[in-house]
Design a protein around this motif. Structure first.
Motif, PDB file in Angstrom:
ATOM      1  N   UNK A  53     -23.650   6.430  -7.734  1.00 35.37           N
ATOM      2  CA  UNK A  53     -22.162   6.106  -8.145  1.00 35.37           C
ATOM      3  C   UNK A  53     -22.101   6.318  -9.412  1.00 35.37           C
ATOM      4  N   UNK A  54     -21.406   7.321 -10.030  1.00 34.72           N
ATOM      5  CA  UNK A  54     -21.447   7.712 -11.572  1.00 34.72           C
ATOM      6  C   UNK A  54     -20.236   7.066 -12.257  1.00 34.72           C
ATOM      7  N   UNK A  55     -20.646   6.790 -13.600  1.00 39.50           N
ATOM      8  CA  UNK A  55     -19.452   6.229 -14.400  1.00 39.50           C
ATOM      9  C   UNK A  55     -19.976   6.537 -15.889  1.00 39.50           C
ATOM     10  N   UNK A  56     -18.913   6.940 -16.352  1.00 42.60           N
ATOM     11  CA  UNK A  56     -19.130   7.058 -18.195  1.00 42.60           C
ATOM     12  C   UNK A  56     -18.046   6.246 -19.182  1.00 42.60           C
ATOM     13  N   UNK A  57     -18.727   6.194 -20.173  1.00 45.36           N
ATOM     14  CA  UNK A  57     -17.980   5.318 -21.161  1.00 45.36           C
ATOM     15  C   UNK A  57     -17.705   6.365 -22.335  1.00 45.36           C
ATOM     16  N   UNK A  58     -16.627   6.874 -22.490  1.00 40.75           N
ATOM     17  CA  UNK A  58     -16.493   8.135 -23.349  1.00 40.75           C
ATOM     18  C   UNK A  58     -16.335   7.723 -24.863  1.00 40.75           C
ATOM     19  N   UNK A  59     -16.111   6.568 -25.204  1.00 42.79           N
ATOM     20  CA  UNK A  59     -16.230   6.201 -26.659  1.00 42.79           C
ATOM     21  C   UNK A  59     -17.754   5.569 -26.924  1.00 42.79           C
ATOM     22  N   UNK A  60     -18.606   5.395 -26.079  1.00 45.99           N
ATOM     23  CA  UNK A  60     -19.707   5.078 -26.295  1.00 45.99           C
ATOM     24  C   UNK A  60     -20.815   6.228 -25.971  1.00 45.99           C
ATOM     25  N   UNK A  61     -20.090   7.105 -25.297  1.00 46.35           N
ATOM     26  CA  UNK A  61     -21.141   8.498 -25.013  1.00 46.35           C
ATOM     27  C   UNK A  61     -22.200   7.960 -23.782  1.00 46.35           C
ATOM     28  N   UNK A  62     -22.049   6.988 -23.138  1.00 44.85           N
ATOM     29  CA  UNK A  62     -23.178   6.326 -22.251  1.00 44.85           C
ATOM     30  C   UNK A  62     -22.693   6.841 -20.868  1.00 44.85           C
ATOM     31  N   UNK A  63     -23.531   7.136 -20.034  1.00 46.86           N
ATOM     32  CA  UNK A  63     -23.360   7.150 -18.499  1.00 46.86           C
ATOM     33  C   UNK A  63     -24.177   6.153 -17.588  1.00 46.86           C
ATOM     34  N   UNK A  64     -23.401   5.566 -16.805  1.00 46.43           N
ATOM     35  CA  UNK A  64     -24.011   4.568 -16.070  1.00 46.43           C
ATOM     36  C   UNK A  64     -24.061   4.816 -14.845  1.00 46.43           C
ATOM     37  N   UNK A  65     -25.101   4.534 -14.119  1.00 48.32           N
ATOM     38  CA  UNK A  65     -25.307   4.903 -12.666  1.00 48.32           C
ATOM     39  C   UNK A  65     -25.810   3.822 -11.778  1.00 48.32           C
ATOM     40  N   UNK A  66     -25.228   3.608 -10.646  1.00 48.06           N
ATOM     41  CA  UNK A  66     -25.720   2.777  -9.578  1.00 48.06           C
ATOM     42  C   UNK A  66     -26.390   3.427  -8.741  1.00 48.06           C
ATOM     43  N   UNK A  67     -27.769   3.194  -8.399  1.00 46.42           N
ATOM     44  CA  UNK A  67     -28.696   3.933  -7.384  1.00 46.42           C
ATOM     45  C   UNK A  67     -28.914   3.085  -6.406  1.00 46.42           C
ATOM     46  N   UNK A  68     -28.744   3.948  -5.018  1.00 51.14           N
ATOM     47  CA  UNK A  68     -29.441   2.884  -3.783  1.00 51.14           C
ATOM     48  C   UNK A  68     -30.562   4.125  -3.354  1.00 51.14           C
ATOM     49  N   UNK A  69     -31.513   3.459  -3.286  1.00 53.58           N
ATOM     50  CA  UNK A  69     -32.826   4.286  -2.634  1.00 53.58           C
ATOM     51  C   UNK A  69     -33.276   4.047  -1.097  1.00 53.58           C
ATOM     52  N   UNK A  70     -33.007   4.772  -0.284  1.00 49.37           N
ATOM     53  CA  UNK A  70     -33.430   4.170   1.079  1.00 49.37           C
ATOM     54  C   UNK A  70     -34.542   5.219   1.850  1.00 49.37           C
ATOM     55  N   UNK A  71     -35.506   4.658   2.285  1.00 51.72           N
ATOM     56  CA  UNK A  71     -36.221   5.375   3.215  1.00 51.72           C
ATOM     57  C   UNK A  71     -36.769   4.513   4.391  1.00 51.72           C
ATOM     58  N   UNK A  72     -37.606   5.138   5.303  1.00 52.59           N
ATOM     59  CA  UNK A  72     -37.905   4.334   6.618  1.00 52.59           C
ATOM     60  C   UNK A  72     -38.794   3.204   6.216  1.00 52.59           C
ATOM     61  N   UNK A  73     -39.377   3.006   5.036  1.00 49.85           N
ATOM     62  CA  UNK A  73     -40.363   1.892   4.501  1.00 49.85           C
ATOM     63  C   UNK A  73     -39.666   0.930   3.682  1.00 49.85           C
ATOM     64  N   UNK A  74     -38.689   1.343   2.838  1.00 47.10           N
ATOM     65  CA  UNK A  74     -37.965   0.133   1.782  1.00 47.10           C
ATOM     66  C   UNK A  74     -36.636   0.834   1.450  1.00 47.10           C
TER      67      UNK A  74
END
Length: 271
Positions: A126-147
């Motif tokens: 899930x991607x976010x941006x903060x235009x005034x700070x020029x920062x990109x924030x990302x929520x990352x979910x990693x899934x596979x059969x083991x973890x």
């Protein structure tokens, strides 16, 4: 004999208690107690110190077996194309809504839900941006059969081409960062506010070059992330951590397997 049993049980209980602590030093001490418990178990059962040392060292060597027999044969695509996708449901990612609220409370704008899939591996962003700070924030979910796990990352591109990234990734990186990457791993965060503050303070203290203006266009952001992933894969191919496999695929080399094992040892020491 009873004294030996009580000694081993005592160290085992201490290990469990210390490893349940959120204090890094106590957790590392708990890892050490696990090794001591294993040594005592092997020594007291056989009376041979070598058996005790073998039992303790098996904790360090066991991951190598999985790396050589399974991980080394896993093939990964060289081009990871992000696609817009629906967010996972609450059963798969119950913390998504809360994290989103925390990030938006810091002034970030939600831009897109994206991800990529390859065989049993799935990654949602899930991607976010903060235009005034020029920062990109990302929520990352990693899934596979083991973890399955999630983490948050904040990235700033400077005009000189350097990528500054702060994240709370729970493990040591499984690949080497590209030469123009600067990574800050911040695992002590209690909320997104902590990671955000740490990222801004790091950028300022590092006297980084002027931040590159950030785009709010979803297609441009996804293309930017794809370029970062390709840059990392290319670097790891060049330094021998990865080797070419089938068409459009890469896998870990023997050098890469050793790199993964050393990363595991780093996690064991720094946990």
């Amino acid at each position: 004999m009873l004294a030996d049993v009580l000694l081993i049980l005592g160290f085992a209980v201490i290990s469990i208690g210390l490893r349940g602590s959120e204090t890094p030093f106590l957790f590392r001490l708990g890892n050490l107690c696990v090794l001591v418990t294993s040594y005592l178990l092997g020594w007291k059962l056989t009376g041979i110190h070598f058996v005790g040392f073998s039992c303790a060292s098996s904790w360090l060597l066991f991951p190598w077996i999985d790396i050589v027999t399974r991980v080394r044969h896993i093939q990964m695509p060289t081009d990871r194309h992000l696609r817009t996708q629906a967010p996972p449901g609450a059963s798969r990612f119950p913390a998504l809504s809360e994290l989103t609220e925390e990030i938006e409370a810091e002034g970030f704008q939600q831009v897109e839900d994206a991800g990529w899939n390859h065989e049993e591996h799935r990654q949602y962003l899930r991607l976010f941006v903060h235009p005034t700070e020029n920062v990109r924030a990302t929520i990352n979910l990693v899934e596979n059969e083991h973890i399955s796990f999630f983490y948050v990352s904040l990235c700033t591109h400077s005009v000189d081409g350097t990528l500054w990234c702060t994240w709370n990734y729970p493990f040591s990186s499984s690949l080497k960062p590209a030469p123009n990457w600067r990574l800050q791993r911040y695992r002590e965060a209690n909320a997104f506010f902590d990671i955000h503050a740490a990222h801004l303070a790091w950028i300022q203290s590092s006297r980084a070059a002027q931040a590159k203006p950030i785009s709010t266009d979803p297609a441009e952001l996804m293309a930017e992330i794809e370029g970062e992933l390709l840059s990392q894969l290319t670097h790891n191919l060049n330094c021998g951590v990865l080797t070419k496999a089938d068409e459009g695929q890469v896998r870990y080399s023997w050098r890469g397997c050793f790199f993964l094992w050393t990363q595991f040892l780093c996690d064991l020491i720094r946990a």
